[in-house]
Design a protein around this motif. Sequence first.
Motif, mmCIF file in Angstrom:
data_model
loop_
_atom_site.group_PDB
_atom_site.id
_atom_site.type_symbol
_atom_site.label_atom_id
_atom_site.label_comp_id
_atom_site.label_asym_id
_atom_site.label_seq_id
_atom_site.Cartn_x
_atom_site.Cartn_y
_atom_site.Cartn_z
ATOM 1 N N ASP A 138 0.871 -1.185 0.000
ATOM 2 C CA ASP A 138 0.000 0.000 0.000
ATOM 3 C C ASP A 138 0.898 1.222 0.000
ATOM 4 O OD1 ASP A 138 -3.262 0.219 0.877
ATOM 5 O OD2 ASP A 138 -2.077 2.075 0.941
ATOM 6 N N ASN A 139 0.443 2.286 -0.666
ATOM 7 C CA ASN A 139 1.285 3.489 -0.679
ATOM 8 C C ASN A 139 1.012 4.406 0.508
ATOM 9 O OD1 ASN A 139 -1.147 4.565 -1.488
ATOM 10 N ND2 ASN A 139 -0.295 5.839 -3.103
ATOM 11 N N ASP A 140 0.030 4.072 1.334
ATOM 12 C CA ASP A 140 -0.262 4.885 2.517
ATOM 13 C C ASP A 140 0.470 4.255 3.708
ATOM 14 O OD1 ASP A 140 -1.328 6.185 4.732
ATOM 15 O OD2 ASP A 140 -3.324 6.363 3.828
ATOM 16 N N PRO A 141 1.429 4.974 4.302
ATOM 17 C CA PRO A 141 2.239 4.371 5.369
ATOM 18 C C PRO A 141 1.438 4.002 6.618
ATOM 19 C CG PRO A 141 2.858 6.684 4.998
ATOM 20 C CD PRO A 141 1.873 6.331 3.935
ATOM 21 N N ILE A 142 0.223 4.494 6.742
ATOM 22 C CA ILE A 142 -0.577 4.124 7.913
ATOM 23 C C ILE A 142 -0.909 2.620 7.875
ATOM 24 C CG2 ILE A 142 -2.920 4.538 7.011
ATOM 25 C CD1 ILE A 142 -3.536 5.832 9.781
ATOM 26 N N VAL A 143 -0.934 2.075 6.651
ATOM 27 C CA VAL A 143 -1.254 0.636 6.520
ATOM 28 C C VAL A 143 -0.140 -0.188 7.164
ATOM 29 C CG1 VAL A 143 -1.580 -1.237 4.842
ATOM 30 C CG2 VAL A 143 -2.692 0.985 4.484
ATOM 31 N N LEU A 144 1.089 0.234 6.921
ATOM 32 C CA LEU A 144 2.232 -0.458 7.534
ATOM 33 C C LEU A 144 2.184 -0.304 9.058
ATOM 34 C CD1 LEU A 144 4.982 -1.882 7.099
ATOM 35 C CD2 LEU A 144 6.022 0.370 6.974
ATOM 36 N N ALA A 145 1.917 0.916 9.521
ATOM 37 C CA ALA A 145 1.911 1.182 10.962
ATOM 38 C C ALA A 145 0.882 0.309 11.683
ATOM 39 C CB ALA A 145 1.615 2.657 11.214
ATOM 40 N N HIS A 146 -0.297 0.198 11.117
ATOM 41 C CA HIS A 146 -1.349 -0.582 11.786
ATOM 42 C C HIS A 146 -1.249 -2.059 11.493
ATOM 43 C CE1 HIS A 146 -3.788 2.500 13.708
ATOM 44 N NE2 HIS A 146 -3.171 3.267 12.845
ATOM 45 N N GLY A 147 -0.771 -2.376 10.293
ATOM 46 C CA GLY A 147 -0.674 -3.785 9.931
ATOM 47 C C GLY A 147 0.377 -4.510 10.744
ATOM 48 N N ARG A 148 1.441 -3.813 11.101
ATOM 49 C CA ARG A 148 2.520 -4.456 11.864
ATOM 50 C C ARG A 148 1.992 -5.080 13.141
ATOM 51 N NH1 ARG A 148 7.339 -0.364 10.924
ATOM 52 N NH2 ARG A 148 8.441 -1.545 9.340
ATOM 53 N N ALA A 149 1.095 -4.354 13.776
ATOM 54 C CA ALA A 149 0.535 -4.862 15.038
ATOM 55 C C ALA A 149 -0.233 -6.156 14.777
ATOM 56 C CB ALA A 149 -0.379 -3.810 15.653
ATOM 57 N N LEU A 150 -1.009 -6.145 13.697
ATOM 58 C CA LEU A 150 -1.823 -7.333 13.379
ATOM 59 C C LEU A 150 -0.940 -8.530 13.055
ATOM 60 C CD1 LEU A 150 -4.736 -8.468 12.541
ATOM 61 C CD2 LEU A 150 -4.017 -7.917 10.225
ATOM 62 N N LEU A 151 0.195 -8.244 12.399
ATOM 63 C CA LEU A 151 1.020 -9.334 11.892
ATOM 64 C C LEU A 151 2.198 -9.688 12.789
ATOM 65 C CD1 LEU A 151 1.105 -8.257 8.166
ATOM 66 C CD2 LEU A 151 -0.333 -9.979 9.242
ATOM 67 N N ALA A 152 2.243 -9.073 13.978
ATOM 68 C CA ALA A 152 3.404 -9.248 14.850
ATOM 69 C C ALA A 152 3.784 -10.723 15.022
ATOM 70 C CB ALA A 152 3.134 -8.603 16.197
ATOM 71 N N THR A 153 2.799 -11.593 15.010
ATOM 72 C CA THR A 153 3.095 -13.003 15.274
ATOM 73 C C THR A 153 2.970 -13.875 14.020
ATOM 74 O OG1 THR A 153 0.816 -13.346 15.851
ATOM 75 C CG2 THR A 153 2.327 -12.877 17.679
ATOM 76 N N ASN A 154 2.825 -13.243 12.855
ATOM 77 C CA ASN A 154 2.616 -14.032 11.644
ATOM 78 C C ASN A 154 3.847 -13.952 10.757
ATOM 79 O OD1 ASN A 154 1.784 -14.886 9.018
ATOM 80 N ND2 ASN A 154 -0.335 -14.690 9.690
ATOM 81 N N GLU A 155 4.598 -15.046 10.690
ATOM 82 C CA GLU A 155 5.884 -14.985 9.998
ATOM 83 C C GLU A 155 5.787 -15.107 8.488
ATOM 84 O OE1 GLU A 155 8.264 -17.844 12.032
ATOM 85 O OE2 GLU A 155 8.295 -16.578 13.830
ATOM 86 N N THR A 156 4.619 -15.502 7.991
ATOM 87 C CA THR A 156 4.505 -15.720 6.551
ATOM 88 C C THR A 156 3.819 -14.552 5.853
ATOM 89 O OG1 THR A 156 2.560 -17.007 7.072
ATOM 90 C CG2 THR A 156 4.552 -18.235 6.531
ATOM 91 N N THR A 157 3.562 -13.478 6.576
ATOM 92 C CA THR A 157 2.860 -12.341 5.987
ATOM 93 C C THR A 157 3.638 -11.067 6.277
ATOM 94 O OG1 THR A 157 0.778 -13.479 6.395
ATOM 95 C CG2 THR A 157 0.624 -11.138 5.952
ATOM 96 N N THR A 158 3.706 -10.206 5.265
ATOM 97 C CA THR A 158 4.451 -8.970 5.480
ATOM 98 C C THR A 158 3.753 -7.797 4.775
ATOM 99 O OG1 THR A 158 6.665 -8.034 5.466
ATOM 100 C CG2 THR A 158 6.039 -9.205 3.513
ATOM 101 N N ILE A 159 4.162 -6.583 5.154
ATOM 102 C CA ILE A 159 3.559 -5.378 4.575
ATOM 103 C C ILE A 159 4.670 -4.473 4.059
ATOM 104 C CG2 ILE A 159 2.100 -3.357 4.999
ATOM 105 C CD1 ILE A 159 0.862 -4.806 7.309
ATOM 106 N N VAL A 160 4.430 -3.941 2.867
ATOM 107 C CA VAL A 160 5.434 -3.098 2.214
ATOM 108 C C VAL A 160 4.764 -1.779 1.823
ATOM 109 C CG1 VAL A 160 6.718 -2.911 0.036
ATOM 110 C CG2 VAL A 160 6.739 -5.067 1.312
#
Length: 273
Positions: free
Chosen positions: A106-128
């Motif tokens: 996503d080009n909106d950095p808020i997606v990374l900021a909020h997604g990180r929390a959701l994915l903190a424990t998921n090793e097969t998913t990442t956000i760029v």
Amino acid sequence: MAENAEQYVPDFDISRPTIARVYDAILGGKDNFAADREGAAAYMKHVPNSKEVAIDNRLGLEKGVAYMAKHGIDQFLDIGAGLPTMRNTHQVAQEINPEATVVYVDNDPIVLAHGRALLATNETTTIVTADLRDPESILTHPDVTKVIDFDRPIGLMVVGLFMHFHDQENPGEWVGTLLDACPSGSYLLMTDFADTGEPQQKAIEQAGLEALGNGWVRKPEKILEHFQGLPLVEPGLDWVPRWFPGEPDREVPAAEDLAPHNRIMMAGLGYKA
Ligand code: SAM
């Protein structure tokens, strides 16, 4: 008051709405600010059922991801992913295949900021954080190349995104560049706002232009062009509530029986043979 959003990202420009945050506000999320909620209000004013339109879109995403996961796709490149919401791509895909990998872009950095929390424990998913307008930057991003193997079929997704680009920008070219990098056996999942001459479609375009300065509707034949000539999985391009890729798992309503707001969003799934 969006307390969570403000605690998380105090440095973002919150004076202007962004697509990701307005969409979050329409869906009833809390990662948005006053300017975004004003944008969402413009949608509600023109199309009171805007939340249902967004939910239709999310259901299209779920159906497309589930189809791809059931047909062997185990890596997904989800462009214009949006803020985490109900049943995200990795949840749908990993329910079917726990090994499935997902890169959200996503080009909106808020997606990374909020997604990180959701994915903190998921090793097969990442956000760029990257922009579809610069597809090479996606293809060469180290977090993309670490997770996605471009020698194996990929589920490429541009869901709820193309309406934000005018055809004068030639957005099909960007997707074409990404598709060229995907091997045969890959899919392209797309949803978009359609223009079949109905008033609710023009109303949602007006709402988008008022709220965000973009959000155009397109003739179905134009939407089809963006699939770059790929054949579509049955039933082809259709209104999302009628769209069941492969075999419908319930009775399909007639198009004329759908409520007008259910005839705004169309979905299709292309297959690269
Ligand atoms: N794909 C999700 C869905 O369908 O529910 C979210 C759709 S939301 C309407 C569109 C998303 O695309 C937003 O999160 C926005 O930030 C992102 N976006 C807009 N322009 C983009 C671009 N040029 N490159 C990458 N992402 C973009």
